[in-house]
Design an enzyme around this catalytic site. Sequence first.
Site: not given
Ligand SMILES: *Cc1c(COP(=O)(O)O)cnc(C)c1O
Length: 407
Positions: A199, A363, A225, A202, A122
């Site tokens: 990260d 993104c 999320k 997800q 991302h």
């Molecule tokens: C949504 C997402 C982000 C960014 O999250 P934000 O809430 O927009 O800061 C980063 N990495 C992954 C894999 C995402 O799905």
Amino acid sequence: MYDVYKIRKDFPIFDVLVNGKPVAYLDTTASAQKPQSVFDTMRRVYYEFYANPHRGTYYFADAITAAYEQARKTVQKFINAGDNREIIFTRNATESINLVAATWGLQNIHTGDEILISEAEHHANLVPWQHLCKISGAELKVFPLADNGEYVAEEFLARLNEKTKLVAVSAMSNVLGTMFPIKEIAAAAHNVGAKVLIDACQFAVHYPIDVQAVDCDFLAFSGHKVYGPTGIGVLYGKAEILKKMPPYQFGGDMIENVTFEKTTFADIPARFEAGTPASVQAIGMAEGIHYIERIGFDNIITHENELIKYTTERLSEVPQLKIIGTAKNKGGVFSFAVGNIHPQDLAFVLNKENVAIRIGHHCAQPIVNRMGYNSLARASLGLYTSKEDIDALVAALLKAEKFFREE
Ligand SMILES: *Cc1c(COP(=O)(O)O)cnc(C)c1O
């Protein structure tokens, strides 16, 4: 028994009718809908004990401070961190990653060093590192995936060496659904002396995380999320690393002692939480986590696995539809293309049918381009997704495909 219809009743938004009909919400990867209990919890804070935490000496201030710090413990338990001071509240995962880049990164990344990421990251886990490389003179290395989106250990290991100071990867791709073997990746990275940032934006929505078992140095995710509110995110960092990091922002709440000559900074986590925190959002996120825990990851995984299978089968009924990202080990994210139909046109038809999906580069422009597209449609699942949602998607896609073929 997992009763998805009962679960859906917990989410007020599913009562909303658009043009007299319910909406099939298939964009949980972008942001999850929130259960009533999250709204109730946040409302209770505002109605019953709202004040600025960490500052007052009266009932409201004590109550909200306790609830805010309890939210930190909820997050700690959720990812099995060893110490609640390892949980830092941020605005979102993007800010969590920027915090690491601007503090640990500036302190530890220098000319000649390398930062290694996957090609499916991302932008939030790519652009901060690209910027850090630009200002530090380090080099950004990218390991490719297989054409089906599968992780390839050899490609990762071939780019990992003693110059690598940081490996930053997502646990699950928001475009391909690919899951990365983060424990294996962390062990290999540590072998060459690199730190590891995961990260988990997800992954955290669908599967349990154990930061101690994975042995990552940093981990980031967003409240919105995990069925919580917007405006709140989490950064986990190992205490011994956080303690050596300089502050990120400067101001109230992050200090120990201030004079005009010199300021000393608070211990972790306060050192990284300058200013009035998003306390109500943190407490709301904790309730989102409790909601997940009450249903149970075992049950969520069983439900979502069944839906993943169902979605894969049903999407195959749509002529010319190609799923982008078919790794063996993948979560409930379906990026796809339908022949030469522009995703914008698809989305137009789907919106008329009340099917909510995401289109675009998600993104994560480099991986969409690498798969051969400028834009993809994406349907994604959550714990409240039903087979009827998938049926609505497939019916709308069949309609769109037929319409554009005959045009
Ligand atoms: C949504 C997402 C982000 C960014 O999250 P934000 O809430 O927009 O800061 C980063 N990495 C992954 C894999 C995402 O799905």
